[in-house]
Design an enzyme around this catalytic site. Structure first.
Site, PDB file in Angstrom:
ATOM      1  N   SER A  66       0.789  -1.232   0.000  1.00 42.41           N
ATOM      2  CA  SER A  66       0.000   0.000   0.000  1.00 42.41           C
ATOM      3  C   SER A  66       0.825   1.288   0.000  1.00 42.41           C
ATOM      4  CB  SER A  66      -0.964   0.011   1.189  1.00 42.41           C
ATOM      5  OG  SER A  66      -2.067  -0.831   0.934  1.00 42.41           O
ATOM      6  N   LYS A  69       0.089   3.665  -2.788  1.00 40.82           N
ATOM      7  CA  LYS A  69      -0.916   4.729  -2.735  1.00 40.82           C
ATOM      8  C   LYS A  69      -0.295   6.128  -2.693  1.00 40.82           C
ATOM      9  CE  LYS A  69      -4.606   2.069  -0.425  1.00 40.82           C
ATOM     10  NZ  LYS A  69      -3.951   0.744  -0.228  1.00 40.82           N
ATOM     11  N   SER A 131      -5.604   3.506   4.708  1.00 36.66           N
ATOM     12  CA  SER A 131      -5.219   2.693   3.552  1.00 36.66           C
ATOM     13  C   SER A 131      -6.414   2.030   2.874  1.00 36.66           C
ATOM     14  CB  SER A 131      -4.196   1.627   3.972  1.00 36.66           C
ATOM     15  OG  SER A 131      -3.452   1.190   2.860  1.00 36.66           O
TER      16      SER A 131
END
Length: 305
Positions: A66, A69, A131
């Site tokens: 993640s 991102k 997240s």
């Protein structure tokens, strides 16, 4: 002949002096508290100079989960700057995003329904704070029509920044999202250099509400009050394959640090170890006063100290 001998003498003298200077310089460099990290790769950067202070396997390609991102958010900020997107724009949640948000395989649950409306601001907050996978997928679909097309924008920005990596989705769900520790530092520098207020308005949130449910930040350095912490983002595939990129500022010094492929229990201690190395050593006197100080002189990859 005399001229040749004179030139030869001068060349030998200059070489010997340079060699001596380098040795003296190297002897003068005294750093303490070198980081010890559990991560497979890691690095720490001085924000203002862009100098990498220390690294461990910093050029190796790694899966980053993640942390992907962060790049997706940077693309969204670029779109806002260009006037193609606005924080208050309405985003229709697609069936694809809704399915992701309700999939128990992923930890960042938003419990979206297909067709519901969310703002760009709320979706970005979700993606950064806890997240939310579906939130950043919805942003990507809204901007580019599909996550695949959005990934094209991500790769273009990565190339512009000088990152070494490749990205296939905005959420980091695929293990094909890969880059290096040093590349993540470049990304962190880019987003704070260009969008400091925007990103800090998200990374400094300790929690957000989604459908009335409290979602806490995954950044435990923020939650636990680490001095100077400003961000940034976790990434997790498993309890033994986790990541974190952190940003902190004390006084005039801002540091960016990243650990990749580390046990979940170690990712924040990895970052604080690198931060403390940065806080406790004054690197400025070296790179400002002597151009021979290079990253390889203070890197765990090729330490000559």
């Amino acid at each position: 002949m005399k001229k040749f001998k004179l030139n030869l003498f001068l060349s030998i003298f200059i070489f010997a002096f340079t060699l001596q200077s380098v040795n003296i310089f190297a002897d003068d460099i005294k750093f303490s508290n070198f980081p010890v990290i559990a991560g497979g790769a890691g690095a720490v950067m001085d924000f203002d100079s862009g100098a990498v202070l220390w690294s461990k396997d910093g050029d190796s390609q790694r899966t980053i989960a993640s942390m992907t991102k962060v790049l997706a958010v940077a693309v969204a900020f670029d779109e806002i700057k260009a006037g193609n997107l606005h924080m208050d724009d309405k985003v229709v949640i697609s069936a694809n995003a809704a399915a992701i948000s309700n999939n128990p395989m992923w930890s960042g649950h938003e419990s979206f329904k297909a067709g519901e409306i969310q703002t760009v601001r709320d979706l970005l907050n979700n993606a950064v704070v806890f997240s939310g996978n579906a939130s950043i997928v919805a942003i990507g679909e809204h901007i580019s029509g599909s996550t695949a097309e959005f990934a094209t924008k991500m790769n273009a920005l990565a190339e512009k920044i000088g990152m070494n990596g490749y990205f296939v989705d905005p959420a980091g769900m695929s293990e094909n999202n890969t880059t290096t520790a040093k590349s993540m530092l470049k990304l962190g520098k880019y987003i704070y250099e260009n969008y400091e207020n925007e990103i800090k308005s998200m990374t400094m949130l300790s929690s957000v509400y989604v459908h009335g449910i409290l979602k806490k930040s995954t950044n435990m350095l923020l939650n636990n009050g680490y001095s100077g912490i400003e961000g940034l983002k976790t990434g997790t595939y498993s309890s033994y394959n986790a990541n974190f990129i952190g940003v902190a500022k004390r006084g005039d010094k801002r540091l960016i640090a990243v650990t990749i492929n580390t046990p979940t229990a170690n990712r924040f201690s990895d970052i604080t170890s690198m931060f403390e190395f940065g806080w406790k050593n004054d690197f400025n006197q070296y790179w400002k006063n002597d151009s021979r100080l290079t990253e390889t002189q203070i890197s765990s990859d090729k330490k000559i100290l």
